[in-house]
Design a protein around this motif. Structure first.
Motif, PDB file in Angstrom:
ATOM      1  N   MET A   1      49.316  34.909  38.204  1.00  0.00           N
ATOM      2  CA  MET A   1      49.181  36.356  38.402  1.00  0.00           C
ATOM      3  C   MET A   1      47.868  36.840  37.788  1.00  0.00           C
ATOM      4  SD  MET A   1      51.735  39.405  37.123  1.00  0.00           S
ATOM      5  CE  MET A   1      52.998  39.335  38.386  1.00  0.00           C
ATOM      6  N   ARG A   2      47.168  37.715  38.532  1.00  0.00           N
ATOM      7  CA  ARG A   2      45.868  38.197  38.059  1.00  0.00           C
ATOM      8  C   ARG A   2      45.895  39.728  37.986  1.00  0.00           C
ATOM      9  NH1 ARG A   2      40.388  35.517  40.359  1.00  0.00           N
ATOM     10  NH2 ARG A   2      41.542  33.717  39.575  1.00  0.00           N
ATOM     11  N   ALA A 303      40.651  43.869  27.304  1.00  0.00           N
ATOM     12  CA  ALA A 303      41.310  42.555  27.371  1.00  0.00           C
ATOM     13  C   ALA A 303      42.726  42.638  26.784  1.00  0.00           C
ATOM     14  CB  ALA A 303      40.473  41.516  26.632  1.00  0.00           C
ATOM     15  N   MET A 304      42.856  43.393  25.687  1.00  0.00           N
ATOM     16  CA  MET A 304      44.170  43.504  25.050  1.00  0.00           C
ATOM     17  C   MET A 304      45.150  44.302  25.935  1.00  0.00           C
ATOM     18  SD  MET A 304      43.383  46.254  21.998  1.00  0.00           S
ATOM     19  CE  MET A 304      43.467  48.030  22.311  1.00  0.00           C
ATOM     20  N   ILE A 305      44.615  45.263  26.696  1.00  0.00           N
ATOM     21  CA  ILE A 305      45.468  46.037  27.606  1.00  0.00           C
ATOM     22  C   ILE A 305      45.924  45.121  28.757  1.00  0.00           C
ATOM     23  CG2 ILE A 305      45.557  48.081  29.134  1.00  0.00           C
ATOM     24  CD1 ILE A 305      45.311  48.633  26.034  1.00  0.00           C
ATOM     25  N   ALA A 306      45.029  44.210  29.149  1.00  0.00           N
ATOM     26  CA  ALA A 306      45.371  43.253  30.205  1.00  0.00           C
ATOM     27  C   ALA A 306      46.497  42.323  29.738  1.00  0.00           C
ATOM     28  CB  ALA A 306      44.136  42.445  30.591  1.00  0.00           C
ATOM     29  N   VAL A 307      46.436  41.863  28.487  1.00  0.00           N
ATOM     30  CA  VAL A 307      47.490  40.958  27.972  1.00  0.00           C
ATOM     31  C   VAL A 307      48.845  41.646  27.988  1.00  0.00           C
ATOM     32  CG1 VAL A 307      48.287  39.620  25.992  1.00  0.00           C
ATOM     33  CG2 VAL A 307      45.876  39.762  26.467  1.00  0.00           C
ATOM     34  N   ALA A 308      48.883  42.875  27.458  1.00  0.00           N
ATOM     35  CA  ALA A 308      50.156  43.603  27.419  1.00  0.00           C
ATOM     36  C   ALA A 308      50.639  43.919  28.841  1.00  0.00           C
ATOM     37  CB  ALA A 308      49.992  44.882  26.603  1.00  0.00           C
ATOM     38  N   GLY A 309      49.708  44.317  29.705  1.00  0.00           N
ATOM     39  CA  GLY A 309      50.078  44.638  31.089  1.00  0.00           C
ATOM     40  C   GLY A 309      50.610  43.420  31.818  1.00  0.00           C
ATOM     41  N   ARG A 314      54.669  40.473  34.578  1.00  0.00           N
ATOM     42  CA  ARG A 314      55.345  39.178  34.795  1.00  0.00           C
ATOM     43  C   ARG A 314      56.836  39.292  34.549  1.00  0.00           C
ATOM     44  NH1 ARG A 314      52.523  33.748  32.682  1.00  0.00           N
ATOM     45  NH2 ARG A 314      53.513  32.858  34.510  1.00  0.00           N
ATOM     46  N   ALA A 315      57.222  40.234  33.686  1.00  0.00           N
ATOM     47  CA  ALA A 315      58.652  40.453  33.421  1.00  0.00           C
ATOM     48  C   ALA A 315      59.286  41.357  34.475  1.00  0.00           C
ATOM     49  CB  ALA A 315      58.820  41.060  32.032  1.00  0.00           C
ATOM     50  N   GLY A 316      58.504  41.733  35.493  1.00  0.00           N
ATOM     51  CA  GLY A 316      59.052  42.544  36.582  1.00  0.00           C
ATOM     52  C   GLY A 316      58.990  44.042  36.329  1.00  0.00           C
ATOM     53  N   ALA A 339      59.840  36.662  27.688  1.00  0.00           N
ATOM     54  CA  ALA A 339      58.890  35.559  27.465  1.00  0.00           C
ATOM     55  C   ALA A 339      58.071  35.814  26.202  1.00  0.00           C
ATOM     56  CB  ALA A 339      57.965  35.443  28.663  1.00  0.00           C
ATOM     57  N   ASP A 340      57.656  34.744  25.504  1.00  0.00           N
ATOM     58  CA  ASP A 340      56.903  34.977  24.277  1.00  0.00           C
ATOM     59  C   ASP A 340      55.397  34.767  24.445  1.00  0.00           C
ATOM     60  OD1 ASP A 340      56.732  32.300  24.329  1.00  0.00           O
ATOM     61  OD2 ASP A 340      57.747  31.939  22.412  1.00  0.00           O
ATOM     62  N   HIS A 341      54.945  34.542  25.678  1.00  0.00           N
ATOM     63  CA  HIS A 341      53.508  34.506  25.928  1.00  0.00           C
ATOM     64  C   HIS A 341      53.245  34.835  27.399  1.00  0.00           C
ATOM     65  CE1 HIS A 341      49.328  33.713  25.468  1.00  0.00           C
ATOM     66  NE2 HIS A 341      49.466  33.200  24.262  1.00  0.00           N
TER      67      HIS A 341
END
Ligand code: KG4
Ligand code: ZN
Length: 350
Positions: A1-2, A303-309, A314-316, A339-341
């Motif tokens: 997923m991107r 980048a940090m907003i991308a990680v959280a997003g 991914r969790a739907g 998920a933890d990552h």
């Protein structure tokens, strides 16, 4: 997923592209420091207007740098709060519109969750559960983090945030906005112990902070005094030591109270080298481990907003078609993510 991510909660416009398999593909930031310097702080209306000018060109830049077309994106993340409402709305409106046009989901991200998850971009990611010390311009929080999205606030500042204390005392020393990093630079030439400023609330039990008294103490020290270069550096050193001592002591106390052995430190003040050195030594001496984002991702970034997003998409999870922006937003109200990552192992191994 991107995913494409936008950050516009305060005085930084930023965009990033993150892929769950290949990691961080591009990130760009435009700082508005020059725009606000003349006023000694962020002027919200000027910030909003500048985000409008900067964000779309930043999107084009990161998509090109990531060799990514809109058709390759699976979602758009943006900072939905907390922050300056006008500034948030510029990013939210653009992100929501792009997602609508590209027919992908949009997800509004909590800015502080972005800070908390920024260390997941590093090859050695912190394990869950852990304790987080979140120190930024607007917040000073100790948080028990059970998993992504599951946050329990253990203690907070009753008044000024740690970053605010750095900035306000820097102003008293005549340093230009934003003062935190400049005060830290000046402190390197200062002698320890020349000024013993208060370490508020250290003598009391609990995990709360109070930094507003530092301003008065510094004002007294610089008022009616001949302030040579060495003396200014000594004051800066005194301020930095007082803030760092307090943050270190309360972080150790939080680890002890929760029985956790992992500390994550994030937010703008986590860029402070003295804080990092002191925490790494003190936490290590107790057999616990401390994790930070890279310096560049300590302060605001996309980048940090991308990680959280990405974790939430991914969790739907995703937003409705409404444009979400919240000046205030309790961290503890967020839904947990199983998920933890958010990234697969391949993404952070380089
Ligand atoms: O996280 P951040 O970029 O923005 C907010 O979400 O608030 O944090 C900005 C804060 C400012 O108060 C800034 O002075 C402080 O972080 N800061 C530092 C350093 N770098 C940034 N404070 C002390 N030492 C630094 N090296
Ligand atoms: Zn921030």
């Amino acid at each position: 997923m991107r995913v494409l991510a936008l950050e516009s909660s305060c005085d930084e416009s930023a965009a990033a592209v993150l892929d769950s398999e290949s990691g961080l593909l591009a990130h760009e930031l435009f700082s508005q420091i020059d725009l606000h310097r003349a006023y000694g702080g962020v002027v919200p209306e000027l910030a909003s207007r500048d985000h409008v000018r900067r964000l779309l060109p930043l999107v084009r830049t990161v998509l090109a740098a990531a060799s990514t077309t809109p058709a390759q994106l699976h979602g758009v993340a943006y900072t939905a709060g907390p922050g300056l409402i006008g500034a948030l709305l510029t990013g939210a409106a653009l992100a929501r519109s792009l997602a609508f046009a590209w027919r992908v989901p949009a997800i509004g991200v909590h800015h502080l969750e972005g800070h908390l998850l920024a260390p997941l971009l590093e090859a050695e990611a912190p394990p869950f559960p852990h304790v987080a010390l979140l120190v930024s311009g607007g917040h000073t929080l100790l948080i028990e983090v059970s998993r992504i999205g599951s946050y329990r606030v253990l203690g907070a500042s009753r008044d000024d945030a740690a970053g605010e204390a750095f900035d306000k005392t820097a102003k008293l020393l005549g340093l230009p906005y934003p003062g935190g990093p400049q005060l830290a630079e000046l402190a390197r030439h200062g002698r320890p112990g020349v000024f013993a400023f208060p370490r508020p609330m250290l003598d009391r039990p609990g995990l709360e902070f109070s930094f507003s008294g530092l301003k008065t103490a510094v004002l007294r020290a610089v008022r009616d005094q001949e302030m040579g270069e060495q003396r200014r550096a000594d004051v800066a050193r005194g301020v930095e030591d007082a803030i760092v001592d307090t943050l270190v002591a309360k972080s150790l106390r939080a680890l002890e109270q929760t029985g956790q052995a992992v500390l994550v430190v994030s937010g703008g003040v986590s860029a402070n080298r003295s804080l990092r050195a002191r925490l790494t030594a003190a936490v290590g001496a107790r057999g616990a481990r401390v994790y930070y984002p890279r310096i560049e991702f300590s302060t605001d970034n996309a980048a940090m907003i991308a990680v959280a997003g990405l974790a939430r998409l991914r969790a739907g999870q995703h937003d409705t078609l409404a444009i979400q922006a919240r000046a205030q937003w309790p961290l503890e109200s967020l839904p947990a993510v199983a998920a933890d990552h958010p990234l697969n192992e391949t993404a952070t191994s380089t």
